[in-house]
Design a protein around this motif. Structure first.
Motif, mmCIF file in Angstrom:
data_model
loop_
_atom_site.group_PDB
_atom_site.id
_atom_site.type_symbol
_atom_site.label_atom_id
_atom_site.label_comp_id
_atom_site.label_asym_id
_atom_site.label_seq_id
_atom_site.Cartn_x
_atom_site.Cartn_y
_atom_site.Cartn_z
ATOM 1 N N ARG A 124 0.843 -1.214 0.000
ATOM 2 C CA ARG A 124 0.000 0.000 0.000
ATOM 3 C C ARG A 124 0.869 1.250 0.000
ATOM 4 N NH1 ARG A 124 -5.540 -0.105 0.863
ATOM 5 N NH2 ARG A 124 -6.255 -2.231 1.210
ATOM 6 N N GLU A 125 1.931 1.216 0.817
ATOM 7 C CA GLU A 125 2.842 2.373 0.849
ATOM 8 C C GLU A 125 3.508 2.586 -0.509
ATOM 9 O OE1 GLU A 125 5.980 2.387 3.868
ATOM 10 O OE2 GLU A 125 4.417 1.974 5.347
ATOM 11 N N ALA A 126 3.898 1.476 -1.141
ATOM 12 C CA ALA A 126 4.629 1.577 -2.412
ATOM 13 C C ALA A 126 3.789 2.242 -3.492
ATOM 14 C CB ALA A 126 5.085 0.189 -2.872
ATOM 15 N N VAL A 127 2.471 2.088 -3.399
ATOM 16 C CA VAL A 127 1.598 2.711 -4.418
ATOM 17 C C VAL A 127 0.831 3.908 -3.843
ATOM 18 C CG1 VAL A 127 1.373 0.654 -5.854
ATOM 19 C CG2 VAL A 127 -0.302 1.066 -4.029
ATOM 20 N N SER A 128 1.302 4.422 -2.715
ATOM 21 C CA SER A 128 0.560 5.518 -2.082
ATOM 22 C C SER A 128 0.587 6.799 -2.925
ATOM 23 C CB SER A 128 1.093 5.797 -0.676
ATOM 24 O OG SER A 128 2.455 6.145 -0.752
ATOM 25 N N GLY A 129 1.537 6.897 -3.843
ATOM 26 C CA GLY A 129 1.571 8.066 -4.727
ATOM 27 C C GLY A 129 0.799 7.860 -6.015
ATOM 28 N N ASN A 130 0.151 6.712 -6.138
ATOM 29 C CA ASN A 130 -0.607 6.395 -7.362
ATOM 30 C C ASN A 130 -2.093 6.367 -7.020
ATOM 31 O OD1 ASN A 130 2.169 4.811 -7.508
ATOM 32 N ND2 ASN A 130 1.522 5.188 -9.603
ATOM 33 N N LEU A 131 -2.842 7.251 -7.614
ATOM 34 C CA LEU A 131 -4.277 7.314 -7.325
ATOM 35 C C LEU A 131 -5.062 6.418 -8.269
ATOM 36 C CD1 LEU A 131 -4.767 11.144 -6.735
ATOM 37 C CD2 LEU A 131 -4.075 9.362 -5.117
ATOM 38 N N CYS A 132 -6.062 5.728 -7.695
ATOM 39 C CA CYS A 132 -6.955 4.896 -8.491
ATOM 40 C C CYS A 132 -8.388 5.242 -8.093
ATOM 41 C CB CYS A 132 -6.682 3.414 -8.240
ATOM 42 S SG CYS A 132 -7.816 2.345 -9.159
ATOM 43 N N ARG A 133 -9.204 5.573 -9.081
ATOM 44 C CA ARG A 133 -10.599 5.945 -8.799
ATOM 45 C C ARG A 133 -11.520 4.739 -8.838
ATOM 46 N NH1 ARG A 133 -11.652 10.129 -13.417
ATOM 47 N NH2 ARG A 133 -10.582 8.447 -14.470
ATOM 48 N N CYS A 134 -11.003 3.582 -9.291
ATOM 49 C CA CYS A 134 -11.904 2.478 -9.606
ATOM 50 C C CYS A 134 -11.853 1.298 -8.637
ATOM 51 C CB CYS A 134 -11.580 1.922 -10.989
ATOM 52 S SG CYS A 134 -11.546 3.132 -12.295
ATOM 53 N N THR A 135 -10.679 0.906 -8.203
ATOM 54 C CA THR A 135 -10.539 -0.444 -7.635
ATOM 55 C C THR A 135 -10.688 -0.520 -6.117
ATOM 56 O OG1 THR A 135 -8.153 -0.216 -7.341
ATOM 57 C CG2 THR A 135 -8.915 -1.074 -9.468
ATOM 58 N N GLY A 136 -10.584 0.614 -5.420
ATOM 59 C CA GLY A 136 -10.596 0.536 -3.963
ATOM 60 C C GLY A 136 -9.291 0.014 -3.393
ATOM 61 N N TYR A 137 -8.313 -0.208 -4.222
ATOM 62 C CA TYR A 137 -6.926 -0.544 -3.844
ATOM 63 C C TYR A 137 -6.707 -1.980 -3.365
ATOM 64 C CZ TYR A 137 -6.084 4.442 -4.297
ATOM 65 O OH TYR A 137 -6.013 5.708 -4.786
ATOM 66 N N GLN A 138 -7.728 -2.654 -2.814
ATOM 67 C CA GLN A 138 -7.444 -3.985 -2.265
ATOM 68 C C GLN A 138 -6.952 -4.944 -3.348
ATOM 69 O OE1 GLN A 138 -7.229 -4.906 0.963
ATOM 70 N NE2 GLN A 138 -6.316 -6.750 0.052
ATOM 71 N N LYS A 139 -7.555 -4.860 -4.520
ATOM 72 C CA LYS A 139 -7.122 -5.769 -5.594
ATOM 73 C C LYS A 139 -5.719 -5.426 -6.080
ATOM 74 C CE LYS A 139 -11.559 -7.419 -6.978
ATOM 75 N NZ LYS A 139 -12.700 -7.348 -7.863
ATOM 76 N N ILE A 140 -5.338 -4.176 -5.923
ATOM 77 C CA ILE A 140 -3.967 -3.793 -6.285
ATOM 78 C C ILE A 140 -2.987 -4.379 -5.265
ATOM 79 C CG2 ILE A 140 -2.419 -1.790 -6.421
ATOM 80 C CD1 ILE A 140 -4.862 -0.354 -7.793
ATOM 81 N N VAL A 141 -3.359 -4.355 -3.997
ATOM 82 C CA VAL A 141 -2.514 -4.981 -2.967
ATOM 83 C C VAL A 141 -2.439 -6.486 -3.234
ATOM 84 C CG1 VAL A 141 -2.288 -5.472 -0.505
ATOM 85 C CG2 VAL A 141 -3.007 -3.194 -1.257
ATOM 86 N N ASP A 142 -3.570 -7.092 -3.550
ATOM 87 C CA ASP A 142 -3.574 -8.534 -3.869
ATOM 88 C C ASP A 142 -2.636 -8.810 -5.043
ATOM 89 O OD1 ASP A 142 -5.499 -8.797 -1.925
ATOM 90 O OD2 ASP A 142 -7.177 -8.979 -3.329
ATOM 91 N N ALA A 143 -2.689 -7.936 -6.055
ATOM 92 C CA ALA A 143 -1.825 -8.121 -7.224
ATOM 93 C C ALA A 143 -0.357 -7.995 -6.830
ATOM 94 C CB ALA A 143 -2.176 -7.091 -8.301
ATOM 95 N N GLY A 144 -0.058 -7.061 -5.952
ATOM 96 C CA GLY A 144 1.329 -6.887 -5.499
ATOM 97 C C GLY A 144 1.834 -8.124 -4.782
ATOM 98 N N LEU A 145 0.988 -8.705 -3.934
ATOM 99 C CA LEU A 145 1.391 -9.910 -3.204
ATOM 100 C C LEU A 145 1.557 -11.087 -4.169
ATOM 101 C CD1 LEU A 145 -0.917 -9.492 -0.096
ATOM 102 C CD2 LEU A 145 1.571 -9.267 -0.141
ATOM 103 N N ALA A 146 0.650 -11.213 -5.120
ATOM 104 C CA ALA A 146 0.752 -12.293 -6.111
ATOM 105 C C ALA A 146 2.011 -12.125 -6.953
ATOM 106 C CB ALA A 146 -0.491 -12.302 -7.010
ATOM 107 N N ALA A 147 2.319 -10.877 -7.307
ATOM 108 C CA ALA A 147 3.519 -10.623 -8.109
ATOM 109 C C ALA A 147 4.779 -10.966 -7.320
ATOM 110 C CB ALA A 147 3.542 -9.158 -8.542
ATOM 111 N N ALA A 148 4.778 -10.630 -6.040
ATOM 112 C CA ALA A 148 5.948 -10.943 -5.209
ATOM 113 C C ALA A 148 6.175 -12.453 -5.161
ATOM 114 C CB ALA A 148 5.746 -10.382 -3.799
#
Ligand code: FES
Ligand code: FES
Length: 157
Positions: A124-148
């Motif tokens: 979440r911190e790593a993408v804190s400078g990236n705004l998203c109006r659509c996803t609510g961020y949880q799926k982005i965090v999930d994607a980050g964990l899956a990518a790791a």
């Protein structure tokens, strides 16, 4: 002025004005439209690229500032578009309208390269400078964990 730098692993030489913004050089002069312009004022992160291994906002840089530098845009992350972070975004449903996605992926891929075992809050911190109006961020965090996880597997293999 004559500008020489490395862009997505290729040497580039272009004539440009000293006050040309880097985002305009990339999108308009070099046709790399994967880097998005949202706010144009350093607030949204849509224009995130990598310069000398660090994330930078292309809307806040002059083209002249990358003289002699190594620059990577979303197009150069994986020429086939199959970087593990890109795959994780599609696999985790982290792409909706997609406008923020290139910047998100540039931020996350840079972060994960240096932090292979991240906690969710660090993503979440790593993408804190990236705004998203659509996803609510949880799926982005999930994607980050899956990518790791995928990146670790790839290193093992
Ligand atoms: S377009 Fe650069 S931060 Fe928004
Ligand atoms: S997916 Fe639409 S702004 Fe993030």
């Amino acid at each position: 002025m004559k500008l020489e730098f490395t862009l997505n692993s290729a040497k580039v030489t272009v004539e440009t004005a000293p006050d040309r913004r880097l985002i305009d050089l990339l999108r308009e002069d070099l046709g790399l439209t994967g880097t998005k312009e949202g706010c144009g004022t350093g607030e949204c992160g849509a224009c995130t690229i990598r310069v000398q291994g660090e994330t930078k906002l292309a809307c806040l840089m002059l083209a002249a500032q990358v003289q002699g530098c190594d620059v990577v845009t979303i197009e150069g992350l994986d020429p086939a578009g199959h970087h593990p972070v890109q795959e994780a975004f599609t696999g985790s449903g982290a792409v909706q309208c997609g406008f923020c996605t290139p910047g998100m992926i540039m931020s996350l891929s840079t972060y994960l390269a240096a932090h292979p075992d991240p906690a969710p809050e660090k993503i979440r911190e790593a993408v804190s400078g990236n705004l998203c109006r659509c996803t609510g961020y949880q799926k982005i965090v999930d994607a980050g964990l899956a990518a790791a996880r995928a990146l670790k597997e790839a290193h093992r293999g």
